[in-house]
Design a protein around this motif. Structure first.
Motif, PDB file in Angstrom:
ATOM      1  N   TYR A 281       0.824  -1.206   0.000  1.00  0.00           N
ATOM      2  CA  TYR A 281       0.000   0.000   0.000  1.00  0.00           C
ATOM      3  C   TYR A 281       0.862   1.261   0.000  1.00  0.00           C
ATOM      4  O   TYR A 281       0.590   2.225  -0.709  1.00  0.00           O
ATOM      5  N   ALA A 282       1.924   1.204   0.794  1.00  0.00           N
ATOM      6  CA  ALA A 282       2.828   2.361   0.849  1.00  0.00           C
ATOM      7  C   ALA A 282       3.474   2.614  -0.489  1.00  0.00           C
ATOM      8  O   ALA A 282       3.693   3.755  -0.898  1.00  0.00           O
ATOM      9  N   THR A 304       7.827   7.003   2.587  1.00  0.00           N
ATOM     10  CA  THR A 304       8.868   7.016   3.611  1.00  0.00           C
ATOM     11  C   THR A 304       8.260   6.980   5.008  1.00  0.00           C
ATOM     12  O   THR A 304       8.720   6.229   5.884  1.00  0.00           O
ATOM     13  N   ALA A 305       7.219   7.801   5.235  1.00  0.00           N
ATOM     14  CA  ALA A 305       6.559   7.813   6.540  1.00  0.00           C
ATOM     15  C   ALA A 305       5.932   6.464   6.853  1.00  0.00           C
ATOM     16  O   ALA A 305       5.977   5.992   7.996  1.00  0.00           O
ATOM     17  N   HIS A 306       5.372   5.824   5.833  1.00  0.00           N
ATOM     18  CA  HIS A 306       4.714   4.529   6.036  1.00  0.00           C
ATOM     19  C   HIS A 306       5.720   3.467   6.459  1.00  0.00           C
ATOM     20  O   HIS A 306       5.389   2.553   7.223  1.00  0.00           O
ATOM     21  N   GLN A 307       6.943   3.554   5.953  1.00  0.00           N
ATOM     22  CA  GLN A 307       7.980   2.597   6.340  1.00  0.00           C
ATOM     23  C   GLN A 307       8.285   2.676   7.829  1.00  0.00           C
ATOM     24  O   GLN A 307       8.695   1.681   8.438  1.00  0.00           O
ATOM     25  N   PHE A 308       8.093   3.854   8.425  1.00  0.00           N
ATOM     26  CA  PHE A 308       8.336   4.042   9.857  1.00  0.00           C
ATOM     27  C   PHE A 308       7.037   3.989  10.667  1.00  0.00           C
ATOM     28  O   PHE A 308       7.022   4.387  11.830  1.00  0.00           O
ATOM     29  N   ASN A 309       5.956   3.503  10.019  1.00  0.00           N
ATOM     30  CA  ASN A 309       4.644   3.396  10.688  1.00  0.00           C
ATOM     31  C   ASN A 309       4.169   4.751  11.218  1.00  0.00           C
ATOM     32  O   ASN A 309       3.678   4.870  12.346  1.00  0.00           O
ATOM     33  N   ALA A 331      11.811  22.096  -3.016  1.00  0.00           N
ATOM     34  CA  ALA A 331      12.695  22.255  -1.864  1.00  0.00           C
ATOM     35  C   ALA A 331      11.916  22.644  -0.616  1.00  0.00           C
ATOM     36  O   ALA A 331      12.167  22.125   0.480  1.00  0.00           O
ATOM     37  N   VAL A 332      10.964  23.567  -0.753  1.00  0.00           N
ATOM     38  CA  VAL A 332      10.188  24.028   0.402  1.00  0.00           C
ATOM     39  C   VAL A 332       9.347  22.895   0.977  1.00  0.00           C
ATOM     40  O   VAL A 332       9.405  22.597   2.182  1.00  0.00           O
ATOM     41  N   LEU A 333       8.559  22.243   0.122  1.00  0.00           N
ATOM     42  CA  LEU A 333       7.666  21.189   0.601  1.00  0.00           C
ATOM     43  C   LEU A 333       8.454  19.991   1.133  1.00  0.00           C
ATOM     44  O   LEU A 333       8.123  19.429   2.179  1.00  0.00           O
ATOM     45  N   SER A 334       9.516  19.591   0.434  1.00  0.00           N
ATOM     46  CA  SER A 334      10.322  18.444   0.867  1.00  0.00           C
ATOM     47  C   SER A 334      10.950  18.702   2.226  1.00  0.00           C
ATOM     48  O   SER A 334      10.981  17.826   3.094  1.00  0.00           O
ATOM     49  N   ASN A 335      11.456  19.924   2.412  1.00  0.00           N
ATOM     50  CA  ASN A 335      12.093  20.235   3.685  1.00  0.00           C
ATOM     51  C   ASN A 335      11.100  20.172   4.839  1.00  0.00           C
ATOM     52  O   ASN A 335      11.391  19.598   5.898  1.00  0.00           O
ATOM     53  N   LEU A 336       9.917  20.736   4.665  1.00  0.00           N
ATOM     54  CA  LEU A 336       8.912  20.726   5.728  1.00  0.00           C
ATOM     55  C   LEU A 336       8.480  19.301   6.062  1.00  0.00           C
ATOM     56  O   LEU A 336       8.317  18.950   7.241  1.00  0.00           O
ATOM     57  N   LEU A 337       8.308  18.461   5.042  1.00  0.00           N
ATOM     58  CA  LEU A 337       7.911  17.080   5.286  1.00  0.00           C
ATOM     59  C   LEU A 337       9.038  16.267   5.912  1.00  0.00           C
ATOM     60  O   LEU A 337       8.806  15.427   6.798  1.00  0.00           O
ATOM     61  N   ASP A 338      10.265  16.495   5.471  1.00  0.00           N
ATOM     62  CA  ASP A 338      11.410  15.788   6.049  1.00  0.00           C
ATOM     63  C   ASP A 338      11.537  16.092   7.540  1.00  0.00           C
ATOM     64  O   ASP A 338      11.810  15.199   8.354  1.00  0.00           O
ATOM     65  N   ASN A 339      11.375  17.362   7.913  1.00  0.00           N
ATOM     66  CA  ASN A 339      11.471  17.740   9.321  1.00  0.00           C
ATOM     67  C   ASN A 339      10.385  17.064  10.152  1.00  0.00           C
ATOM     68  O   ASN A 339      10.630  16.623  11.283  1.00  0.00           O
ATOM     69  N   ALA A 340       9.167  16.989   9.582  1.00  0.00           N
ATOM     70  CA  ALA A 340       8.062  16.344  10.297  1.00  0.00           C
ATOM     71  C   ALA A 340       8.325  14.847  10.469  1.00  0.00           C
ATOM     72  O   ALA A 340       8.077  14.279  11.543  1.00  0.00           O
ATOM     73  N   ILE A 341       8.838  14.185   9.430  1.00  0.00           N
ATOM     74  CA  ILE A 341       9.124  12.750   9.510  1.00  0.00           C
ATOM     75  C   ILE A 341      10.257  12.486  10.499  1.00  0.00           C
ATOM     76  O   ILE A 341      10.198  11.546  11.296  1.00  0.00           O
ATOM     77  N   GLU A 342      11.290  13.328  10.449  1.00  0.00           N
ATOM     78  CA  GLU A 342      12.422  13.168  11.364  1.00  0.00           C
ATOM     79  C   GLU A 342      11.970  13.238  12.819  1.00  0.00           C
ATOM     80  O   GLU A 342      12.382  12.423  13.658  1.00  0.00           O
ATOM     81  N   ALA A 343      11.103  14.233  13.131  1.00  0.00           N
ATOM     82  CA  ALA A 343      10.612  14.369  14.504  1.00  0.00           C
ATOM     83  C   ALA A 343       9.685  13.224  14.887  1.00  0.00           C
ATOM     84  O   ALA A 343       9.679  12.772  16.041  1.00  0.00           O
ATOM     85  N   SER A 344       8.910  12.704  13.937  1.00  0.00           N
ATOM     86  CA  SER A 344       7.930  11.656  14.221  1.00  0.00           C
ATOM     87  C   SER A 344       8.571  10.295  14.430  1.00  0.00           C
ATOM     88  O   SER A 344       7.971   9.421  15.071  1.00  0.00           O
ATOM     89  N   LYS A 348       6.295   7.711  20.237  1.00  0.00           N
ATOM     90  CA  LYS A 348       5.515   6.463  20.239  1.00  0.00           C
ATOM     91  C   LYS A 348       4.248   6.568  19.384  1.00  0.00           C
ATOM     92  O   LYS A 348       3.876   5.613  18.715  1.00  0.00           O
ATOM     93  N   LYS A 349       3.572   7.685  19.445  1.00  0.00           N
ATOM     94  CA  LYS A 349       2.310   7.830  18.722  1.00  0.00           C
ATOM     95  C   LYS A 349       2.425   8.997  17.738  1.00  0.00           C
ATOM     96  O   LYS A 349       1.862  10.069  17.951  1.00  0.00           O
ATOM     97  N   PRO A 350       3.143   8.778  16.645  1.00  0.00           N
ATOM     98  CA  PRO A 350       3.345   9.878  15.688  1.00  0.00           C
ATOM     99  C   PRO A 350       2.100  10.112  14.838  1.00  0.00           C
ATOM    100  O   PRO A 350       1.253   9.230  14.665  1.00  0.00           O
ATOM    101  N   GLU A 351       2.041  11.307  14.310  1.00  0.00           N
ATOM    102  CA  GLU A 351       0.959  11.658  13.379  1.00  0.00           C
ATOM    103  C   GLU A 351       1.353  12.924  12.641  1.00  0.00           C
ATOM    104  O   GLU A 351       1.818  13.887  13.255  1.00  0.00           O
ATOM    105  N   ILE A 352       1.176  12.894  11.336  1.00  0.00           N
ATOM    106  CA  ILE A 352       1.507  14.053  10.495  1.00  0.00           C
ATOM    107  C   ILE A 352       0.272  14.446   9.696  1.00  0.00           C
ATOM    108  O   ILE A 352      -0.431  13.578   9.153  1.00  0.00           O
ATOM    109  N   CYS A 353       0.025  15.727   9.627  1.00  0.00           N
ATOM    110  CA  CYS A 353      -1.092  16.259   8.840  1.00  0.00           C
ATOM    111  C   CYS A 353      -0.534  17.305   7.872  1.00  0.00           C
ATOM    112  O   CYS A 353       0.156  18.237   8.286  1.00  0.00           O
TER     113      CYS A 353
END
Length: 435
Positions: A281-282, A304-309, A331-344, A348-353
């Motif tokens: 699915y990912a 990428t996020a799905h690989q880390f659940n 560059a703008v969108l990738s950077n913002l998403l990368d930062n969110a994934i890195e923090a998540s 234990k209970k990550p979530e990105i919107c």
């Protein structure tokens, strides 16, 4: 009493005030002031009144108030910049200093002209013969400044600012002191003429240096963006490789599930099936935003996020084309998403919107990710634990450069255990011309 010289003097003072305000309004971006034109007109009237008043007061008291004349000019121009103009404070100080310095020196060509060229017969009074060339010189210098406009919203090295302000103050001070010795120093106007030429050359060199600095800064950013995009492409390559490997191993997966089924190990079969289906699915999930660049970025980051659940909720509706370059958007969108994934990855209970929409003529990007209390300090100070931390700082720099270039705004805040990064860029959708 001859009124003519006084009239010429007052017109000259009014012209100096008008050219100064005109110069500032065209070198700076305007502030959104209510009834702007009316207030500027009123400010100009007060400006002229004060300049004429100080001239009359000086004549009445028979005192040399030339320093007061200079300081009043500088103060009124600086105050105008603060009230009506957008831009860096240093330029609001430098440009009035430069302009008043030029006013001081603009009389030198006229005095030289009067010294070396005899007055024609039936010529106007020497006072008129002096003010008219000085005013014409000031008009030409104003055109010169407008022809070589410095970006008053950009950031430059501190040495640029020191050179700007110091040169103006030194030139203005030296020529003012020399005026006191004009009776014993016959070449004071010649010195003033060359000082004026030198000051204009300094301004031109600063303009040219600032232009080269901006160009080099832009080239540096492009090189860094290319490095960032190379990392992004490597990430895509890894995901595609994993996807092909997964499909290639389907026979083995079916054989394994068949073995679980034959041995009636239904719980193990269920776990194996769901882990495999999540991976598929990912890899196969396709988010559709209406914009191809956004689709590519979000789908890669979603995988990428799905690989880390890490659950990622997408709410995006965009036009097919945007009036910003694809590499900037990427560059703008990738950077913002990368930062969110890195923090998540670390909680234990990550979530990105993720939300992407067009709000009037602006592209609105909002990325929220849940954080824990121990992450708050590093989130607000934009610290990173990546293996290549220079790329993290680069990403945020690209975001802020894009915000400045495309008249946008950015904010980073924490609300109810959520880190919220919001960016808005002026990106009117491109529409084909009507036939």
């Amino acid at each position: 009493m001859n009124i003519m010289p006084f009239s010429i003097t007052y017109i000259s003072l009014a012209l100096e005030a008008f050219l100064g305000l005109f110069l500032l309004t065209h070198l700076f971006s305007p502030k959104p002031v209510f009834c702007r034109r009316i207030f500027i007109t009123a400010y100009f009237a007060v400006y002229v009144f004060l300049m004429i008043f100080q001239d009359i007061w000086g004549d009445a008291h028979a005192s040399d108030i030339y320093p007061v004349f200079l300081l009043l000019h500088i103060f009124l121009l600086f105050l105008f910049g603060l009230i009506f103009c957008e831009g860096k404070l240093v330029f609001k100080l430098f440009l009035p200093l430069m302009y008043v310095s030029v006013i001081t020196l603009s009389a030198s060509p006229a005095m030289l002209l009067q010294k070396f060229l005899p007055l024609p017969q039936n010529a106007p009074s020497p006072d008129v013969w002096f003010h008219i060339p000085s005013s014409l010189t000031l008009i030409l210098i104003t055109v010169f400044f407008l022809s070589f406009k410095i970006n008053t919203a950009a950031s430059y090295p501190i040495s640029y600012y020191i050179t700007m302000i110091t040169a103006s103050i030194m030139n203005m001070t030296s020529i003012t002191l020399l005026k006191s010795y004009s009776s014993v120093f016959p070449y004071v106007n010649l010195v003033g003429f060359f000082t004026l030429a030198l000051e204009l050359c300094i301004y031109f060199m600063i303009w040219q240096s600032a232009k080269e600095y901006a160009k080099n800064n832009e080239l540096s950013l492009i090189r860094q963006q290319q490095e960032y995009q190379i990392e992004h492409m490597k990430e895509i390559s890894h995901i595609v490789t994993d996807y092909h490997q997964l499909r290639h191993d389907m026979k083995n997966h079916f054989a394994c599930m068949d073995r679980f089924l034959s041995q009636e190990k239904y719980a193990a079969l269920k776990d194996y099936f769901y882990s495999l289906s999540n991976a598929l699915y990912a890899a196969d999930n396709q988010v559709e935003t209406g914009n191809e660049i956004a689709n590519q970025i979000i789908n890669v980051k979603y995988a990428t996020a799905h690989q880390f659940n890490i659950p990622m909720e997408i709410d995006a509706t965009l036009p097919k084309s945007l009036a910003i370059p694809d590499y900037i958007f990427c560059a703008v969108l990738s950077n913002l998403l990368d930062n969110a994934i890195e923090a998540s990855e670390k909680i234990k209970k990550p979530e990105i919107c993720v939300k992407l929409h067009i709000v009037k003529s602006y592209l609105s990007i909002t990325v929220k990710n849940r954080i824990e209390s121990w992450q708050k300090d590093s989130a607000l100070t934009h610290k990173t634990t990546k293996s290549k931390p220079h790329l993290h700082g680069l990403g945020l720099r690209i975001v802020e450069e894009a915000v400045q270039t495309y008249n946008g705004i950015s904010s980073y805040e924490i609300i109810d255990q959520e880190y919220i990064a919001s960016v808005m860029l002026e990106a009117v959708p491109l529409t084909p011309p009507s036939l």
